[in-house]
Scaffold this motif. Structure first.
Motif, PDB file in Angstrom:
ATOM      1  N   ILE A 143      33.079  37.040  28.360  1.00  0.00           N
ATOM      2  CA  ILE A 143      34.516  37.138  28.397  1.00  0.00           C
ATOM      3  C   ILE A 143      34.840  37.768  29.815  1.00  0.00           C
ATOM      4  CG2 ILE A 143      36.825  37.646  27.689  1.00  0.00           C
ATOM      5  CD1 ILE A 143      35.705  38.623  24.890  1.00  0.00           C
ATOM      6  N   SER A 144      35.465  37.004  30.456  1.00  0.00           N
ATOM      7  CA  SER A 144      35.752  37.406  32.002  1.00  0.00           C
ATOM      8  C   SER A 144      37.340  37.230  32.110  1.00  0.00           C
ATOM      9  CB  SER A 144      35.029  36.850  32.877  1.00  0.00           C
ATOM     10  OG  SER A 144      35.423  35.511  33.335  1.00  0.00           O
ATOM     11  N   MET A 145      37.897  37.777  33.354  1.00  0.00           N
ATOM     12  CA  MET A 145      39.202  37.674  33.724  1.00  0.00           C
ATOM     13  C   MET A 145      39.454  37.455  35.017  1.00  0.00           C
ATOM     14  SD  MET A 145      42.287  40.249  31.882  1.00  0.00           S
ATOM     15  CE  MET A 145      44.033  40.158  32.654  1.00  0.00           C
ATOM     16  N   VAL A 146      40.534  36.552  35.206  1.00  0.00           N
ATOM     17  CA  VAL A 146      41.189  36.554  36.751  1.00  0.00           C
ATOM     18  C   VAL A 146      42.335  37.144  36.597  1.00  0.00           C
ATOM     19  CG1 VAL A 146      41.967  34.997  38.310  1.00  0.00           C
ATOM     20  CG2 VAL A 146      40.152  34.065  36.885  1.00  0.00           C
ATOM     21  N   PHE A 147      42.332  38.447  37.365  1.00  0.00           N
ATOM     22  CA  PHE A 147      43.365  39.395  37.118  1.00  0.00           C
ATOM     23  C   PHE A 147      44.464  38.889  37.832  1.00  0.00           C
ATOM     24  CE2 PHE A 147      39.640  42.110  36.382  1.00  0.00           C
ATOM     25  CZ  PHE A 147      40.000  42.614  35.408  1.00  0.00           C
ATOM     26  N   GLN A 148      45.871  39.238  37.145  1.00  0.00           N
ATOM     27  CA  GLN A 148      47.095  38.954  37.926  1.00  0.00           C
ATOM     28  C   GLN A 148      47.055  39.407  39.425  1.00  0.00           C
ATOM     29  OE1 GLN A 148      50.416  40.235  35.506  1.00  0.00           O
ATOM     30  NE2 GLN A 148      51.847  38.985  36.684  1.00  0.00           N
ATOM     31  N   GLY A 149      47.342  38.497  40.275  1.00  0.00           N
ATOM     32  CA  GLY A 149      47.495  38.898  41.683  1.00  0.00           C
ATOM     33  C   GLY A 149      46.045  39.407  42.537  1.00  0.00           C
ATOM     34  N   PHE A 205      40.547  31.873  54.742  1.00  0.00           N
ATOM     35  CA  PHE A 205      40.871  31.275  53.436  1.00  0.00           C
ATOM     36  C   PHE A 205      42.442  30.930  53.259  1.00  0.00           C
ATOM     37  CE2 PHE A 205      37.008  31.490  50.750  1.00  0.00           C
ATOM     38  CZ  PHE A 205      36.258  30.920  51.693  1.00  0.00           C
ATOM     39  N   SER A 206      42.918  29.884  52.842  1.00  0.00           N
ATOM     40  CA  SER A 206      44.291  29.537  52.434  1.00  0.00           C
ATOM     41  C   SER A 206      44.694  30.175  51.019  1.00  0.00           C
ATOM     42  CB  SER A 206      44.620  28.085  52.269  1.00  0.00           C
ATOM     43  OG  SER A 206      43.770  27.497  51.240  1.00  0.00           O
ATOM     44  N   GLY A 207      45.740  30.333  50.635  1.00  0.00           N
ATOM     45  CA  GLY A 207      45.994  31.022  49.286  1.00  0.00           C
ATOM     46  C   GLY A 207      45.218  30.377  48.282  1.00  0.00           C
ATOM     47  N   GLY A 208      44.992  28.808  48.323  1.00  0.00           N
ATOM     48  CA  GLY A 208      44.602  28.065  47.221  1.00  0.00           C
ATOM     49  C   GLY A 208      43.063  28.337  47.228  1.00  0.00           C
ATOM     50  N   MET A 209      42.431  28.756  48.465  1.00  0.00           N
ATOM     51  CA  MET A 209      41.089  29.000  48.506  1.00  0.00           C
ATOM     52  C   MET A 209      40.731  30.414  48.080  1.00  0.00           C
ATOM     53  SD  MET A 209      40.082  27.205  52.291  1.00  0.00           S
ATOM     54  CE  MET A 209      38.717  27.573  52.337  1.00  0.00           C
ATOM     55  N   LYS A 210      41.641  31.217  48.233  1.00  0.00           N
ATOM     56  CA  LYS A 210      41.554  32.779  47.840  1.00  0.00           C
ATOM     57  C   LYS A 210      41.541  32.681  46.324  1.00  0.00           C
ATOM     58  CE  LYS A 210      43.863  34.893  51.629  1.00  0.00           C
ATOM     59  NZ  LYS A 210      44.933  35.562  51.895  1.00  0.00           N
ATOM     60  N   GLN A 211      42.512  31.879  45.553  1.00  0.00           N
ATOM     61  CA  GLN A 211      42.637  31.571  44.223  1.00  0.00           C
ATOM     62  C   GLN A 211      41.438  31.141  43.500  1.00  0.00           C
ATOM     63  OE1 GLN A 211      44.916  33.233  42.311  1.00  0.00           O
ATOM     64  NE2 GLN A 211      43.769  32.676  40.654  1.00  0.00           N
ATOM     65  N   ARG A 212      40.849  30.104  44.238  1.00  0.00           N
ATOM     66  CA  ARG A 212      39.379  29.379  43.948  1.00  0.00           C
ATOM     67  C   ARG A 212      38.422  30.536  43.860  1.00  0.00           C
ATOM     68  NH1 ARG A 212      39.315  23.485  44.247  1.00  0.00           N
ATOM     69  NH2 ARG A 212      41.560  22.975  44.869  1.00  0.00           N
ATOM     70  N   MET A 241      43.992  37.529  43.983  1.00  0.00           N
ATOM     71  CA  MET A 241      43.731  36.714  44.865  1.00  0.00           C
ATOM     72  C   MET A 241      44.272  37.569  46.349  1.00  0.00           C
ATOM     73  SD  MET A 241      46.424  33.564  45.018  1.00  0.00           S
ATOM     74  CE  MET A 241      46.883  33.408  46.957  1.00  0.00           C
ATOM     75  N   ASN A 242      45.229  38.421  45.992  1.00  0.00           N
ATOM     76  CA  ASN A 242      45.689  39.267  47.340  1.00  0.00           C
ATOM     77  C   ASN A 242      44.920  40.774  47.272  1.00  0.00           C
ATOM     78  OD1 ASN A 242      47.499  37.345  47.989  1.00  0.00           O
ATOM     79  ND2 ASN A 242      48.825  37.895  46.250  1.00  0.00           N
ATOM     80  N   ALA A 246      42.765  33.765  32.496  1.00  0.00           N
ATOM     81  CA  ALA A 246      43.461  33.676  33.603  1.00  0.00           C
ATOM     82  C   ALA A 246      44.903  34.127  33.845  1.00  0.00           C
ATOM     83  CB  ALA A 246      43.252  32.284  34.060  1.00  0.00           C
ATOM     84  N   ASP A 247      45.305  35.322  34.230  1.00  0.00           N
ATOM     85  CA  ASP A 247      46.601  35.630  34.365  1.00  0.00           C
ATOM     86  C   ASP A 247      47.414  35.595  35.387  1.00  0.00           C
ATOM     87  OD1 ASP A 247      48.839  37.212  33.592  1.00  0.00           O
ATOM     88  OD2 ASP A 247      47.548  39.294  33.647  1.00  0.00           O
ATOM     89  N   GLU A 248      48.343  34.512  35.106  1.00  0.00           N
ATOM     90  CA  GLU A 248      49.317  33.940  36.000  1.00  0.00           C
ATOM     91  C   GLU A 248      48.377  33.510  37.325  1.00  0.00           C
ATOM     92  OE1 GLU A 248      52.638  33.816  35.640  1.00  0.00           O
ATOM     93  OE2 GLU A 248      53.119  35.618  34.700  1.00  0.00           O
ATOM     94  N   PRO A 249      47.634  32.473  37.296  1.00  0.00           N
ATOM     95  CA  PRO A 249      46.409  32.166  38.086  1.00  0.00           C
ATOM     96  C   PRO A 249      47.299  31.364  39.242  1.00  0.00           C
ATOM     97  CG  PRO A 249      46.086  30.626  36.433  1.00  0.00           C
ATOM     98  CD  PRO A 249      47.068  31.620  35.938  1.00  0.00           C
ATOM     99  N   THR A 250      48.548  31.020  39.248  1.00  0.00           N
ATOM    100  CA  THR A 250      49.147  30.027  40.118  1.00  0.00           C
ATOM    101  C   THR A 250      50.489  30.459  40.395  1.00  0.00           C
ATOM    102  OG1 THR A 250      50.201  28.651  38.677  1.00  0.00           O
ATOM    103  CG2 THR A 250      48.179  27.796  39.236  1.00  0.00           C
ATOM    104  N   THR A 251      50.981  31.611  40.341  1.00  0.00           N
ATOM    105  CA  THR A 251      52.232  32.287  40.593  1.00  0.00           C
ATOM    106  C   THR A 251      52.594  32.101  41.904  1.00  0.00           C
ATOM    107  OG1 THR A 251      52.257  33.442  38.482  1.00  0.00           O
ATOM    108  CG2 THR A 251      53.981  34.124  40.327  1.00  0.00           C
ATOM    109  N   ALA A 252      51.576  32.668  42.980  1.00  0.00           N
ATOM    110  CA  ALA A 252      51.971  32.664  44.343  1.00  0.00           C
ATOM    111  C   ALA A 252      51.924  31.287  45.064  1.00  0.00           C
ATOM    112  CB  ALA A 252      51.183  33.865  44.891  1.00  0.00           C
ATOM    113  N   LEU A 253      51.476  30.504  44.397  1.00  0.00           N
ATOM    114  CA  LEU A 253      51.107  29.118  45.079  1.00  0.00           C
ATOM    115  C   LEU A 253      52.084  28.128  45.154  1.00  0.00           C
ATOM    116  CD1 LEU A 253      47.536  29.065  43.492  1.00  0.00           C
ATOM    117  CD2 LEU A 253      48.153  29.994  45.793  1.00  0.00           C
TER     118      LEU A 253
END
Ligand SMILES: Nc1ncnc2c1ncn2[C@@H]1O[C@H](COP(=O)(O)OP(=O)(O)OP(=O)(O)O)[C@@H](O)[C@H]1O
Ligand SMILES: [Mg+2]
Length: 322
Positions: free
Chosen positions: A94-100, A156-163, A102-103, A179-186
């Motif tokens: 089990i893994s997670m993309v944490f909220q925020g 990297f662009s925002g989208g690339m950082k999220q990738r 990418m920043n 994936a916790d709010e994976p697209t919020t800042a985009l």
């Protein structure tokens, strides 16, 4: 028959404050995730989505504690696991993309090195060279050219950082990704690309996904089921299309009106008046009653049971009879 990967039953996670009070951030939630399927966990800010996710990962901050319930992963209860046992499950299963997150990429370290470091941390015995090679493969998997391993995050662009943070979550081939709010800042276009990527990865790797968002319309790209959370509880749960078409809980209906369409305009057409309640002293009865235009006496007094209205569509509302 779909294979059940995760069964969460009556999970309660509270935060204990120095004042002696407790925040009932997650207060008795239940849901399932099947192998290769996606569940959207949707609700306003502060309703307990991240707390639920961190509970599944057993990565709660020190004030947070799972006080009740089961997290059955392939039938095995994660609530009962020791930290050592969790270390063998986390990231590998089990893994997670944490909220925020990418920043939170380190600006001073090359992207490839950051992914490689994460791999080395969890996969003992792997050489730096192998880890870097794997990092390049992972970048390709998420749609970034391999040669970009040598770039720094600012290139990297925002989208690339999220990738990139999605690639990190995939590094050890997990079966379930949260994936916790994976697209919020985009922006809307990049958001659509990231959602497309997540849908493709889910298909290609037969991944199970839990996608956390406040925007009901975006989960439809990736998820087949949805659980709507309000003030630490699930108020409606079921097949996403069914819930979207026929929302039975007044809160879900408000969310549908707020985020009307996956592909249409993304103007906020409707905004639910008021705020989610304080979770130290949540409202009596149905927690939504202070904001509900249909509330009656029973709503103020009794917590509604969550009932199956047919076809695996569940709702917790006194106005709805099974
Ligand atoms: N470390 C903490 N200590 C005390 N209370 C906390 C802590 N972390 C979260 N909470 C509280 O728990 C509740 C649920 O928070 P959580 O972050 O899970 O909500 P969320 O649904 O993820 O919100 P958002 O959409 O803003 O990310 C909130 O009332 C929050 O203030
Ligand atoms: Mg959150």
């Amino acid at each position: 028959m779909p294979e059940r990967l995760l069964e969460v039953r009556n999970l309660k996670t509270y935060f204990y404050l120095e004042s002696g009070e407790s925040v009932k951030a997650v207060d008795g939630i239940s849901f399932d995730v099947e192998k290769g399927e996606g569940l959207g966990l949707v609700g306003e800010s502060g309703c307990g989505k991240t707390t639920a996710a961190l509970s599944l990962m057993r990565l709660l901050p020190s004030a947070g504690k799972i006080v009740e319930g089961k997290i059955l992963f392939k039938g095995d209860d994660l609530v009962k696991k020791s930290e050592d046992e969790m270390r063998r499950i986390r990231w590998k299963h089990i893994s997670m993309v944490f909220q925020g997150s990418m920043n939170a990429l380190n600006p001073l370290i090359k992207v490839g090195d950051q992914i490689a470091e994460a791999i080395i941390l969890h996969e003992h015995g792997i050489s730096k060279k192998e880890a870097l090679n794997r990092a390049a493969e992972l970048l390709e998997l998420v749609g970034i050219e391999r040669r970009r391993v040598n770039n720094y995050p600012f290139e990297f662009s925002g989208g690339m950082k999220q990738r990139t943070v999605i690639a990190m979550a995939l590094a050890l081939n997990p079966e379930l990704v949260i994936a916790d709010e994976p697209t919020t800042a985009l922006d809307v276009i990049v958001e659509a690309q990231i959602l497309g990527l997540m849908r493709d990865l889910k298909e290609k790797l037969n991944l199970s996904l839990i996608m956390i968002t406040h925007d009901l319309s975006i989960v439809s790209e990736v998820c087949n089921d949805v659980a709507v959370m309000y003030a630490g509880m699930i108020c409606e749960y079921g097949d996403l299309r069914e819930v979207y078409k026929n929302p039975l809980h007044p809160y879900t209906a408000a969310l549908v009106r707020a985020y009307p369409s996956a592909r249409g305009t993304r103007r906020r057409l409707y905004s639910l008046p008021g705020f989610p309640p304080d979770l130290i002293n949540p409202p009596s009865g149905c927690r939504f009653h202070p904001r509900c235009t249909y509330a009656t006496d029973v709503c103020r007094k009794e917590v509604p049971d969550i009932i199956d209205v047919g076809g695996g569509h569940y709702v917790a509302c006194h106005l709805v009879r099974g």
